[in-house]
Motif scaffolding. Structure first.
Motif, PDB file in Angstrom:
ATOM      1  N   ASP A  86       0.842  -1.196   0.000  1.00 58.46           N
ATOM      2  CA  ASP A  86       0.000   0.000   0.000  1.00 58.46           C
ATOM      3  C   ASP A  86       0.877   1.246   0.000  1.00 58.46           C
ATOM      4  N   VAL A  87       0.622   2.141  -0.939  1.00 56.69           N
ATOM      5  CA  VAL A  87       1.515   3.284  -1.110  1.00 56.69           C
ATOM      6  C   VAL A  87       1.482   4.223   0.082  1.00 56.69           C
ATOM      7  N   ARG A  88       0.333   4.370   0.714  1.00 52.68           N
ATOM      8  CA  ARG A  88       0.265   5.253   1.887  1.00 52.68           C
ATOM      9  C   ARG A  88       1.063   4.674   3.060  1.00 52.68           C
ATOM     10  N   ALA A  89       0.966   3.359   3.250  1.00 49.00           N
ATOM     11  CA  ALA A  89       1.746   2.703   4.296  1.00 49.00           C
ATOM     12  C   ALA A  89       3.239   2.795   3.995  1.00 49.00           C
ATOM     13  N   ARG A  90       3.583   2.696   2.716  1.00 48.03           N
ATOM     14  CA  ARG A  90       4.993   2.826   2.321  1.00 48.03           C
ATOM     15  C   ARG A  90       5.504   4.235   2.624  1.00 48.03           C
TER      16      ARG A  90
END
Length: 201
Positions: A86-90
């Motif tokens: 997940d890009v937000r988690a990254r």
């Protein structure tokens, strides 16, 4: 001398003495960076009282010495093992690691920032634009997802709100405490990402 040859040199012969010599070079560089200096390997060796030839056996160039003194500068990613998809988690993980880097090396980063603002001065080694690469790495799933988002431009926008420059302003001008400054930078970066994702939809 390649990095591999350097490792072989350290692993043979008087390893304890070699380890002490290496650590002395690293320690001197950290102190010089804190004082606003941006020295060469030869200059670090001279101050450490170590011959130039010996120093180059450990560190073939300034970048290699910098990576030893501040390990994060040699990383292409701050995501660590088993990164989320997940890009937000990254992005959140990258922000956490970047902020830890600022906490750990604040004096050196401040000194390098001051040096970079000196008219006519060459760009200091610490001002290498590495953080843009860290943020682009965090955004990499967007490049294969057909989002249409320009991740290179988005990484620059994220770096503009999360780094030593906004941190110094938030601390020294806005008067925020360290944790508050990081909270503001995190919120700004996540807002920028959320707006980009909403626009792509």
């Amino acid at each position: 001398m390649s990095a591999r040859h350097n490792e072989k040199y350290l692993e043979t012969g008087r390893t304890r003495q070699k380890s002490r010599t290496r650590e002395e070079l690293v320690s001197v560089l950290r102190d010089l960076l804190k004082d606003g200096r941006d020295p060469s390997v030869a200059e670090v060796a001279a101050i450490a009282g170590i011959s130039r030839t010996t120093a180059y056996r450990y560190f073939p160039d300034k970048e290699a010495l910098l990576h030893a003194a501040l390990p994060e500068t040699g990383l292409g990613s701050l995501l660590g093992g088993d990164p989320p998809s997940d890009v937000r988690a990254r992005l959140e993980r990258t922000l956490d690691a970047h902020f830890d880097f600022i906490r750990a090396w604040e004096p050196q980063l401040r000194a390098s920032l001051r040096l970079s603002l000196t008219p006519g001065a060459a760009r200091p080694t610490l001002r290498g634009g590495r953080a843009v690469g860290w943020y682009r790495d965090a955004l990499s799933p967007l490049e294969t997802a057909g989002s249409g988002i320009d991740t290179a431009a988005l990484a620059v926008r994220l770096r503009a709100v999360a780094g030593i420059e906004p941190y110094v302003w938030l601390r020294d001008v806005a008067g925020l405490r360290t944790g508050q400054a990081f909270d503001v930078m995190r919120a700004n970066a996540l807002d920028i990402l959320d707006a980009a994702l909403a626009g792509a939809k």
